[in-house]
Design an enzyme around this catalytic site. Structure first.
Site, PDB file in Angstrom:
ATOM      1  CG  HIS A  75      59.450  29.677  -9.082  1.00  0.00           C
ATOM      2  ND1 HIS A  75      58.379  28.941  -8.711  1.00  0.00           N
ATOM      3  CD2 HIS A  75      59.342  29.750 -10.527  1.00  0.00           C
ATOM      4  CE1 HIS A  75      58.167  28.229  -9.689  1.00  0.00           C
ATOM      5  NE2 HIS A  75      58.279  28.976 -10.760  1.00  0.00           N
ATOM      6  CD  GLU A 115      59.126  30.869  -3.704  1.00  0.00           C
ATOM      7  OE1 GLU A 115      59.484  31.525  -4.769  1.00  0.00           O
ATOM      8  OE2 GLU A 115      58.158  30.394  -3.556  1.00  0.00           O
ATOM      9  CB  CYS A 146      55.665  25.741  -6.576  1.00  0.00           C
ATOM     10  SG  CYS A 146      57.532  25.912  -6.949  1.00  0.00           S
ATOM     11  CB  CYS A 154      60.073  27.352  -4.052  1.00  0.00           C
ATOM     12  SG  CYS A 154      60.204  28.226  -5.516  1.00  0.00           S
TER      13      CYS A 154
END
Length: 202
Positions: free
Chosen positions: A109, A111, A139, A142
């Site tokens: 992801h 992040e 999410c 993260c």
């Protein structure tokens, strides 16, 4: 499995100009903070749409306007979410863009990639007093990574009511049972951030 993109570790000056050029943005007051967060979010939106391009490419007329809603990804492309980590002085440390489809890595992801690159840049995993700016509410994975990295401040754009873990569905980063809780500023340029996602899924 494709390797993650190398990304770009920032040089000595923050984007788009030196911190001295934005002295008014360094003020801790609400107005200065909001302006600074919006400036940084526009950078994250640029990363979401174009990827971690080189500095010379930022000034190119070919760079897409994140708010224009003209970006649409092909089937199998990664959802355009961009993240940028800034140090306490406002210097850009690293960027990340979703790369799950590109790499086949479920943890890739925006992040997480930005945190990895920022830690590599600083030579340590603790990112205390740093700020992570991301175009979509993180999410659970993260959000947990942000806590573990000891990130000081989280700034995000669009809210994610289905999977958001920074205030929507859960609030992982401000759980009082944890030993670290960053400051959170949500909904920064939320309309522009949501427009990029809508254009992608169009």
């Amino acid at each position: 499995m494709t390797e993650p993109t190398e990304g770009r570790l920032a040089g000595p000056a923050p984007w788009p100009e030196s911190a001295g050029a934005h002295a008014e943005l360094a003020e801790p007051g609400p107005l200065g903070r909001r302006q600074r967060h919006e400036l940084w979010m526009r950078r994250a939106l640029q990363v979401a749409v174009t990827g971690p391009e080189l500095p010379a490419e930022r000034d190119s007329a070919a760079v897409a306007d994140p708010a224009a809603g003209s970006f649409a990804g092909p089937e199998g492309a990664d959802i355009p979410v961009g993240a940028v980590v800034y140090d306490p002085n406002g210097v850009e440390l690293a960027t990340g863009r979703n790369e799950r489809e590109l790499t086949g890595d479920p943890t890739a992801h925006a992040e997480v990639l930005a945190l990895r690159r920022a830690a590599a840049r600083r030579g340590e995993w603790r990112l205390e007093d740093c700020t992570l700016v991301v175009t979509l509410e993180p999410c659970t994975m993260c959000a947990g990574a942000l806590v573990l990295a000891r990130i000081g401040t989280v700034v995000f754009g669009a809210w994610e009511p289905k999977t958001g873990a920074v205030g929507s569905l859960w609030d992982v980063v401000r759980d009082r049972r944890l030993n670290h809780r960053p400051e959170v500023y949500g909904g920064v340029l939320a309309t522009e951030s949501a427009a990029v996602l809508r254009a992608f899924f169009r």
